[in-house]
Write an enzyme that holds these catalytic residues in place. Structure first.
Site, mmCIF file in Angstrom:
data_model
loop_
_atom_site.group_PDB
_atom_site.id
_atom_site.type_symbol
_atom_site.label_atom_id
_atom_site.label_comp_id
_atom_site.label_asym_id
_atom_site.label_seq_id
_atom_site.Cartn_x
_atom_site.Cartn_y
_atom_site.Cartn_z
ATOM 1 N N LYS A 41 3.644 -1.609 5.271
ATOM 2 C CA LYS A 41 2.237 -1.214 5.095
ATOM 3 C C LYS A 41 1.436 -1.549 6.348
ATOM 4 O O LYS A 41 1.667 -2.589 6.998
ATOM 5 C CB LYS A 41 1.670 -1.954 3.883
ATOM 6 N N SER A 52 -3.438 0.370 -3.201
ATOM 7 C CA SER A 52 -3.677 0.752 -1.839
ATOM 8 C C SER A 52 -2.396 0.941 -1.023
ATOM 9 O O SER A 52 -2.470 1.422 0.109
ATOM 10 C CB SER A 52 -4.568 -0.275 -1.147
ATOM 11 N N SER A 100 -2.290 -3.421 -5.906
ATOM 12 C CA SER A 100 -1.989 -2.453 -4.854
ATOM 13 C C SER A 100 -0.529 -2.200 -4.542
ATOM 14 O O SER A 100 -0.236 -1.293 -3.784
ATOM 15 C CB SER A 100 -2.693 -2.871 -3.559
#
Lengths: 471, 481
Positions: free
Chosen positions: B73, B148, B172
């Site tokens: 990420k 997210s 997330s």
């Protein structure tokens, strides 16, 4: 001062003598190329996390113990938010709710007791440098560990403040917490000043920041007191504000932009757990605390019979005090050794740096030997002084100097013989003296000194000469 | 989705070299229309792959994550590689240092395919607040991947990576895994070092693995829990992979009615079936209560926004990041930089967070929320006296269509089931357990006590075995071996 009483409180920031910063392993230390002693943590890079320096906590607790504080076994770090370019994270990690130390006191040499409200640890900000009309930021200082020492509003004069600052500096240096060099920024002082009629509640106070010398502190307090008095006497009111001291003008001025009480939005620092101290560890620190300079000074005065001023001079630097104590071991009268240090040696090692590092070319052992010789009467004090100076200047050893020439004290017979001879050989001076010119005795003393190659004691010589001249 | 075992078998038996395999993933990522990646990292990937091939040539065996294509990420620092947090503020930011978790994973020989797309600064649950545009759901690209960690979940489910490192602050990792049909896990708070994870909410954030099966997620977790003395909130974790026995006999699984109110029919049905599966496998179902559930959402948003407003204060364009053209004063320049650098959702959270910390309001909002957090923790702990695990839907619905505009607070409601685990700092996993009427995956969540990550993952593993991984995403996208 027409009935106004000055009330002063102090907030002092002291840089701790740790090798590395409070939350990262960058080295502390003054100066150096800008931005060479920083890392992701102390420049607030994304994703960086603080790691608490245990030594900083230890030194802060030492400071608290030296100032008679209660040590909080559980305390925490908090975030204090404000925006300024020298603060990389836009918050400072400090202690707000529960500080490490609370409720202590400092006894000034004059006898007055100053209350210490709290001592807490926090990180320093970087430094703004103004050059060529631009502002640059150096983060070398960012993250250096500080303790903030807050006093009760117990001061009533600038003189007391100076005493306190000197005691603070002496103590913090004595126990190895900080080198307290105001000119290098390792000791910084903010002063809160207000006036009141004695017996009435405290008046509105103003804060004066950025004072970087003891004289500036005194001057700032005096000018602020004058300013407030003028306002109050004419019926005005003091506005609570932050002011800075303009040394050139000798007056304080409003620090624009810092007037509004800032909302720091304190909350507990989530990246750091609570600081939990073991009582045994604190006790151990208390036990292993070096002797405080004030206590050392008292000891020199009580046990070694030194004059208070002399003692005060000796305890100012740890290395000097250690040297002195080594040198006077086994001496009946330590004052001899003290005198040698304070006059001959201090004359040559005259700067702060020299006295802090204390590397004289005469060892403590040699000084002891010399002092013993004087104590026993084997050489007189003047001769010793001369020898010592020569040793300091030329790095000669005592042993060699003693063997090279006869510096032993004269025996009584020799001494009287030389005096009588001086009288015989200096008829003119004798005649002048007998006529009433008292100064003529100096020439005769000089003759005795020359004839004895310095081994005579000039005071003794003068006494003896006068006696002989009376006959 | 390919598993680590499938990938490593092929490499070990020389059916394909690691370099060839890596090229396949790199090419697929480059051709990808899901918008799962922000930055592609072929240089790193091929160097790592080359090292693996040399080991194979020397006859050495592979470590658990060696040669495995991964997505990381874009809020996890990778030295020398852009780490943008999907924000204009950090659009050009290249960190000097690696996140601890990435250091560990890199050291294990994982192959970085690229940095995963995400909601800006990890704030969001749809993936739509990214500067670089949203990530599409590989199961049906008309739908969002969720956020997210949108890029990570989409990459895994879309065969653009085998597993991924995401981050979970309020769900997330779990939510996008649920939407995309992959497995996502949020470890106990403190199990994985946060050093190098760009902070959103410091007392909630954890790096978490996403993979194509529970075994892979467990293996990835074990690779990144190594001790970090430079994160004082880090505790580490005993290895979880050895705890995957596949048996739930005698395990007490709690159901709290509060999590099951107003669920869409398909989600309710899938969860009901899940309960049967676990019961048949030997688990004991226990009815429990969690009355504070509804309070968890405002609690989470107050506290996480407060911490976010603090953590994002450093972005002023002075030392790094977006700097606007100079204004008349420093203050003006900083304001402009931040106004230009941050998107609307980030600004919203900063404003909210600053507000709840303001003098005069702090006690009513932040102060109260802090106290309530302790109460929620205590309540959950008490709940775990009657059961070993709590079973809930991961999200009270399935993926939404792209572009569906909702009021922010409505979007926040997606986090209802996931935030309790972040509030309490306990481990929670999401595994796929069904499909809705449009074929979108439904996620099942299992939560456990702090540091019982192994127990949680084992229950998920048992479920996966019992259903033969029927609900794991199978798409035609990405790499085909």
């Amino acid at each position: 001062m027409s009935g106004w009483e000055t009330v002063i409180g102090l907030e002092t920031h002291v840089e701790l003598l740790t090798k590395t910063k409070i939350f990262c392993s960058c080295s502390t230390g003054f100066g150096g190329e800008p931005n060479t002693r920083c890392c992701p943590v102390c420049t607030g890079q994304p994703g960086s996390l603080p790691v608490l320096n245990e030594k900083a906590v230890e030194l802060a607790v030492r400071a608290g113990l030296a100032l008679n504080c209660r040590i909080n076994l559980v305390s925490a770090m908090d975030r204090k938010h404000y925006v300024y370019p020298d603060l990389p994270k836009a918050y400072q990690i400090t202690q707000f709710d529960v500080p490490l130390c609370e409720a202590g006191f400092a006894d000034l040499p004059s006898g007055k007791r100053i209350g210490i409200t709290r001592i807490h640890i926090e990180e320093d900000a970087g430094k703004l440098v103004r050059e060529n009309g631009k502002i640059y930021i150096d983060y070398n200082r960012g993250g250096v560990p500080l303790i903030e020492i807050v006093t009760e509003p117990d001061f009533r004069s600038a003189q007391e403040v100076t005493e306190y600052l000197e005691l603070l500096r002496l103590t913090m240096r004595g126990i190895g917490v900080s080198d307290c060099k105001m000119q290098e920024g390792s000791l910084r002082c903010d002063v809160n000043v207000s006036l009141r009629k004695p017996g009435e509640p405290f008046g509105t106070r103003t804060e004066i920041k950025n004072l970087n010398s003891f004289t500036a502190v005194v001057a700032a307090i005096e000018s602020e007191v004058r300013r407030q008095k003028a306002i109050l006497d004419s019926g005005g009111r003091i506005i609570q504000q932050t002011r800075h001291f303009d040394a050139a003008r000798g007056e304080t001025a409003d620090m624009r932009g810092k007037e509004d009480a800032e909302d720091y939005r304190f909350f507990p620092e989530p990246d750091l757990p609570e600081i939990v101290l073991s009582p045994i560890w604190v006790e151990q620190l208390r036990k292993t605390m070096p002797e405080l300079p004030a206590a050392k000074k008292d000891r020199y005065v009580q046990m070694l019979r030194l004059a208070p001023d002399d003692a005060a001079q000796l305890v100012k630097f740890n290395a000097v005090a250690d040297y002195f104590e080594q040198a006077c071991r086994g001496l009946k009268d330590p004052r001899i050794a003290a005198g040698f240090i304070l006059t001959q040696m201090f004359a040559i090692l005259s700067t702060e740096a020299q006295r802090e590092n204390w590397l004289p070319s005469v060892t403590a052992g040699e000084l002891r030997e010399l002092s013993l010789l004087v104590e026993r009467g084997s050489i007189n004090r003047n001769v010793a002084k001369t020898l010592l100076t020569r040793m300091l200047e030329t790095k000669a050893h005592l042993k060699d100097l003693l063997s090279r020439q006869d510096v032993s004290a004269l025996d009584e017979q020799q001494f009287r013989q030389i005096c009588r001879q001086a009288l015989t050989e200096n008829e003119r001076a004798v005649a002048d003296y007998k006529r009433g010119k008292d100064k003529a005795i100096k020439a005769l003393v000089g003759a005795v000194m020359r004839a004895s190659a310095g081994r005579a004691d000039p005071i003794e010589a003068e006494r003896q000469l006068r006696r002989l001249l009376e006959e | 989705m390919y598993t680590i075992r499938e990938i490593q078998d092929r490499i070990m038996t020389k059916q394909i070299s690691c370099t060839e395999l890596t090229k396949l993933y790199l090419d697929a990522a480059a051709a990808d229309t899901l918008n799962a990646y922000i930055t592609s990292t072929p240089e790193h990937a091929l160097a790592a792959a080359g090292a693996v091939d040399r080991k194979i040539a020397a006859g050495e065996s592979l470590r658990p994550l060696e040669g495995v294509p991964v997505c990381v990420k874009d809020n996890i620092s990778t030295a020398g590689i852009l780490t943008t947090c999907a924000s204009r503020m950090l659009e050009d930011y290249v960190p000097f240092y690696d996140a601890h978790a990435w250091t560990l994973l890199k050291g294990q020989g994982a192959v970085l395919i690229g940095k995963g797309n995400m909601d800006e600064f990890a704030m969001g649950s749809t993936g739509e607040t990214s500067l670089f545009g949203s990530t599409a759901n590989p199961v049906d690209p008309r739908y969002v991947a969720g956020g997210s960690s949108s890029g990570c979940a989409a990459a895994v489910a879309g065969n653009l990576a085998v597993c991924a490192l995401g981050s979970d602050t309020g769900g997330s990792v779990r939510l996008p895994a649920a939407y995309c049909g992959a497995v996502g896990f949020k470890p106990t708070y403190g199990a994985v070092s946060r050093r190098g994870l760009v902070a959103f909410a410091s007392s909630f954030d954890q790096i978490g693995p996403i993979g194509g099966c529970v075994e892979d997620v467990a293996a990835l977790l074990d690779a990144i829990t190594g001790k970090d003395p430079e994160d004082m909130t880090h505790r580490g974790l005993t290895p979880v992979r050895p705890q995957l026995t596949g048996s739930v006999k005698g395990l007490r699984i709690g159901l709290a009615g509060e999590f099951f109110e107003e669920l869409p029919a398909s989600v309710a049905a899938a969860l009901t079936e899940t309960v049967s599966v676990l019961e048949n496998a030997g688990a004991e179902i226990v009815n429990v209560r969690f009355p504070l559930l509804q309070t968890c959402l405002p609690l989470y948003y107050i506290l996480s926004s407060a911490e976010a407003s603090s953590n994002l204060g450093r972005y002023d364009g002075i030392r790094y990041g977006h700097r606007a053209p100079e204004g008349d004063t420093l203050h003006e320049t900083i304001c402009r930089s931040r106004s230009e650098g941050f998107g609307a959702e980030v600004k919203r959270r900063i404003l909210l967070g600053t507000y709840v910390l303001r003098a005069g309001y702090k006690d009513d909002y932040y102060g109260k929320a802090q106290k309530l957090r302790l109460t929620v923790r205590a309540e959950l702990e008490k709940l775990f006296e009657s059961c070993d695990l709590l079973l809930t839907p991961t999200v009270p619905h399935t993926a939404r269509q792209k572009g569906e505009s909702l009021e922010p607070v409505q979007t926040y409601r997606s986090d209802l089931c996931t935030v309790p685990a972040n509030i309490a700092g306990v481990p929670a996993v999401s595994v796929p357990c069904g499909r809705d009427e449009n074929g979108l995956p439904i996620g099942l969540q299992l939560m456990g006590r702090a540091f019982r990550d192994g127990l949680v993952l084992n229950a998920a593993y048992a479920y996966e075995l019992a259903t033969a991984g029927a609900y794991l995403a199978k798409t035609d996208r990405g790499v085909r071996l």
